[in-house]
Design a protein around this motif. Structure first.
Motif, PDB file in Angstrom:
ATOM      1  N   ASN A 281      15.942  14.337  45.493  1.00 51.91           N
ATOM      2  CA  ASN A 281      14.935  15.283  45.978  1.00 51.91           C
ATOM      3  C   ASN A 281      13.867  14.553  46.777  1.00 51.91           C
ATOM      4  O   ASN A 281      13.591  13.385  46.519  1.00 51.91           O
ATOM      5  CB  ASN A 281      14.286  16.003  44.795  1.00 51.91           C
ATOM      6  N   PRO A 282      13.246  15.250  47.734  1.00 49.87           N
ATOM      7  CA  PRO A 282      12.207  14.608  48.546  1.00 49.87           C
ATOM      8  C   PRO A 282      11.144  13.970  47.660  1.00 49.87           C
ATOM      9  O   PRO A 282      10.708  14.570  46.679  1.00 49.87           O
ATOM     10  CB  PRO A 282      11.629  15.774  49.360  1.00 49.87           C
ATOM     11  N   ASP A 283      10.759  12.751  47.988  1.00 51.36           N
ATOM     12  CA  ASP A 283       9.914  11.946  47.115  1.00 51.36           C
ATOM     13  C   ASP A 283       9.197  10.955  48.021  1.00 51.36           C
ATOM     14  O   ASP A 283       9.835  10.165  48.714  1.00 51.36           O
ATOM     15  CB  ASP A 283      10.856  11.234  46.123  1.00 51.36           C
ATOM     16  N   LYS A 284       7.854  11.001  48.026  1.00 54.61           N
ATOM     17  CA  LYS A 284       7.114  10.185  48.991  1.00 54.61           C
ATOM     18  C   LYS A 284       7.287   8.677  48.778  1.00 54.61           C
ATOM     19  O   LYS A 284       7.516   7.944  49.737  1.00 54.61           O
ATOM     20  CB  LYS A 284       5.629  10.562  48.975  1.00 54.61           C
ATOM     21  N   PRO A 285       7.173   8.171  47.525  1.00 48.10           N
ATOM     22  CA  PRO A 285       7.405   6.731  47.351  1.00 48.10           C
ATOM     23  C   PRO A 285       8.809   6.301  47.787  1.00 48.10           C
ATOM     24  O   PRO A 285       8.977   5.219  48.356  1.00 48.10           O
ATOM     25  CB  PRO A 285       7.201   6.514  45.847  1.00 48.10           C
ATOM     26  N   VAL A 286       9.816   7.138  47.531  1.00 49.44           N
ATOM     27  CA  VAL A 286      11.173   6.787  47.964  1.00 49.44           C
ATOM     28  C   VAL A 286      11.232   6.762  49.492  1.00 49.44           C
ATOM     29  O   VAL A 286      11.840   5.882  50.103  1.00 49.44           O
ATOM     30  CB  VAL A 286      12.212   7.784  47.394  1.00 49.44           C
ATOM     31  N   LYS A 287      10.551   7.728  50.111  1.00 54.10           N
ATOM     32  CA  LYS A 287      10.522   7.777  51.575  1.00 54.10           C
ATOM     33  C   LYS A 287       9.872   6.512  52.135  1.00 54.10           C
ATOM     34  O   LYS A 287      10.399   5.890  53.060  1.00 54.10           O
ATOM     35  CB  LYS A 287       9.745   9.014  52.044  1.00 54.10           C
ATOM     36  N   ASN A 288       8.738   6.106  51.538  1.00 52.92           N
ATOM     37  CA  ASN A 288       8.072   4.903  52.036  1.00 52.92           C
ATOM     38  C   ASN A 288       8.881   3.643  51.757  1.00 52.92           C
ATOM     39  O   ASN A 288       8.884   2.711  52.560  1.00 52.92           O
ATOM     40  CB  ASN A 288       6.665   4.782  51.446  1.00 52.92           C
ATOM     41  N   LEU A 289       9.585   3.633  50.616  1.00 55.16           N
ATOM     42  CA  LEU A 289      10.448   2.495  50.320  1.00 55.16           C
ATOM     43  C   LEU A 289      11.556   2.392  51.374  1.00 55.16           C
ATOM     44  O   LEU A 289      11.850   1.313  51.887  1.00 55.16           O
ATOM     45  CB  LEU A 289      11.066   2.642  48.922  1.00 55.16           C
ATOM     46  N   ALA A 290      12.146   3.534  51.709  1.00 52.50           N
ATOM     47  CA  ALA A 290      13.219   3.534  52.712  1.00 52.50           C
ATOM     48  C   ALA A 290      12.683   3.078  54.068  1.00 52.50           C
ATOM     49  O   ALA A 290      13.319   2.285  54.768  1.00 52.50           O
ATOM     50  CB  ALA A 290      13.838   4.926  52.826  1.00 52.50           C
ATOM     51  N   ARG A 291      11.488   3.558  54.422  1.00 46.27           N
ATOM     52  CA  ARG A 291      10.894   3.153  55.705  1.00 46.27           C
ATOM     53  C   ARG A 291      10.591   1.660  55.718  1.00 46.27           C
ATOM     54  O   ARG A 291      10.808   0.978  56.711  1.00 46.27           O
ATOM     55  CB  ARG A 291       9.584   3.912  55.925  1.00 46.27           C
TER      56      ARG A 291
END
Ligand SMILES: [Zn+2]
Length: 474
Positions: A281-291
């Motif tokens: 599911n959309p998740d900001k820390p995961v998004k920043n980790l991926a970036r």
């Protein structure tokens, strides 16, 4: 910008199927083929007489630090054994010279400690195999493996090789070409051969095979962030020497809790494996980790592939550099990102892994590769802060742009080059001399050294009552 689907033939040159001339004799000739049951075979024929052979890539698993071949490879040739000796997996047969050896293996898809995953598994059944898992070098005896240095390969122990992937009827992507059932390369060529039928998608910035199993929201993120990131790196660092990169992104599933993101960059190719429940599911820390992960890995198209370190011992420049460039890229492309936790982690890793009188350049030999990331980042933070005092707006990109421009021609940045750039950025000869000691000899009190480094260059920080170094906003 969205990925645009194209016909594979528009992107990739069709590999010619010329009638093969008689192959050159080589020291190691290995043919890798799939079997119907999902296992593969590797048939080695040795053109050089040696009683034992060591696999150059003999990392342990990330999860339990055990040798991975013992879990996945079986020697089928009678009398030949595969044993762990020192830091290497070694083939031998009681002192007799090996002539041919058949190995049956189950593609090993788990993460290794600081090495490339032997096989990337895609959720639609596709697989990409790393060529260098088959790289092997001759030894004078099996016991000689005990005293091998950490980074042996077929260049340091000159060994000629031919690696043939023989998979009739299978579509293969390798080295920018689409091939029908057969790839001939070297065991040390540093590539992934993809077997499968997934669509290749491309933008002006990259071409990619993205696992259809990756959750939609993160696929969207890969679509949107990656081209912007590559464009930013290129604007700041100049053109990469490798041309337009290829990306293989595999989905390892949601069996494990949390998120795991692993991968690496090899000659114009970035490969990554994503997995974990938190990715669903959309998740900001995961998004920043991926970036951040994408920022680090794609930085290696410059720091490693446009200019490289002379030795593995000097890789702190490249790993610390890629870490900080990933943070600076987020600062431009995602201004709400707060880098403090990430940067504090670098300081903690550095001071936790380099002890009194331990040189940073010895971290790899000491089995502490993570120190290269942490301390490399710490030194670069100081360099960019020092530079910013004289040139407002300068950052790690500015520092590295100059190093790349000055060394693009020979393609090598030495620790001396880096330290000379540090001296120029900080204008502080004494601090540069102490930094050199930290790298080459070690210093008596690493925490005091880093505190001084930050104070003199202007990296925002404080020292707590417990003596712990705490970063401010940088
Ligand atoms: Zn890296």
């Amino acid at each position: 910008m969205l990925f645009r689907s194209v016909l594979v033939s528009a992107l990739l040159a069709l590999g010619a199927c010329a009638s093969a001339p008689k192959p050159e004799p080589v020291d190691v000739d290995v043919t890798v083929s799939p079997a119907a049951d999902g296992t593969w075979t590797a048939d080695y024929r040795f053109g050089k007489a040696a009683p034992a052979w060591a696999f150059a890539r003999s990392a342990v698993t990330e999860a339990d630090k055990t040798p991975w071949r013992a879990q996945a490879w079986t020697v089928e040739t009678p009398g030949v054994s595969l044993k762990r000796i020192g830091r290497y997996d070694v083939l031998s047969a009681d002192g007799a010279a090996l002539t041919s050896v058949r190995i049956r293996f189950k593609p090993f898809t788990e993460q290794l400690e600081k090495d490339y995953r032997p096989t990337l598994q895609f959720s639609d059944g596709g697989q990409a195999h790393y060529t260098n898992q088959f790289e092997i070098v001759p030894l004078t005896s099996a016991a000689a493996a005990e005293s091998l240095p950490v980074d042996v390969d077929s260049e340091t122990v000159p060994t000629t090789s031919r690696l043939t992937f023989d998979a009739p009827g299978r579509r293969i992507l390798y080295g920018g070409s689409v091939l029908d059932g057969r790839v001939v390369t070297g065991t040390g060529s540093g590539g992934y051969a993809y077997f499968g039928d997934a669509e290749v998608i491309e933008t002006p910035a990259l071409a990619a095979v993205i696992d259809p199993g990756i959750p939609e929201w993160l696929r969207g993120e890969l679509d949107a962030y990656t081209p912007k990131l590559l464009a930013l790196h290129a604007e700041k660092l100049g053109p990469p020497a490798v041309g337009r990169p290829m990306v293989f992104a595999a989905w390892g599933g949601a069996d494990q809790p949390g998120v795991s993101l692993n991968g690496g960059v090899l000659g114009g190719l970035m490969q990554m494996d994503l997995r974990g429940q938190r990715v669903l599911n959309p998740d900001k820390p995961v998004k920043n980790l991926a970036r951040w992960f994408l920022g680090h890995e794609t930085a290696h198209f410059w720091l490693a592939q446009t200019v490289r370190a002379e030795t593995g011992a000097d890789n702190w420049m490249m790993e610390g550099g890629a870490d900080i460039l990933a943070v600076r890229a987020l600062g431009v492309l995602a201004p709400d990102y707060d880098p403090t936790r990430r940067l504090q982690g670098e300081v903690d890793d550095c001071l936790g892994l380099v002890g009194p009188n331990e040189p940073l350049a010895g971290a790899l030999e000491r089995g502490e590769p993570q120190a290269q990331y942490g301390c490399g980042a710490v030194l670069l933070l100081a360099a960019e802060a020092g530079l910013r005092k004289r040139e407002p707006g300068a950052d790690a990109y500015t520092f590295w742009r100059r190093l790349i421009d000055a060394n693009r021609e020979d393609g090598v940045v030495t620790a001396d080059d880096w330290l000379a750039a540090f001296a120029e950025a900080t204008g502080d000869a004494e601090l540069t001399a102490e930094t050199r000691r930290f790298v080459t000899e070690g210093v008596a009190d690493p925490a005091a050294f880093v505190a001084k480094l930050f104070a003199r260059t202007g990296v925002a920080h404080s020292v707590g009552a417990d003596g712990k170094l705490k970063l401010g906003a940088n």
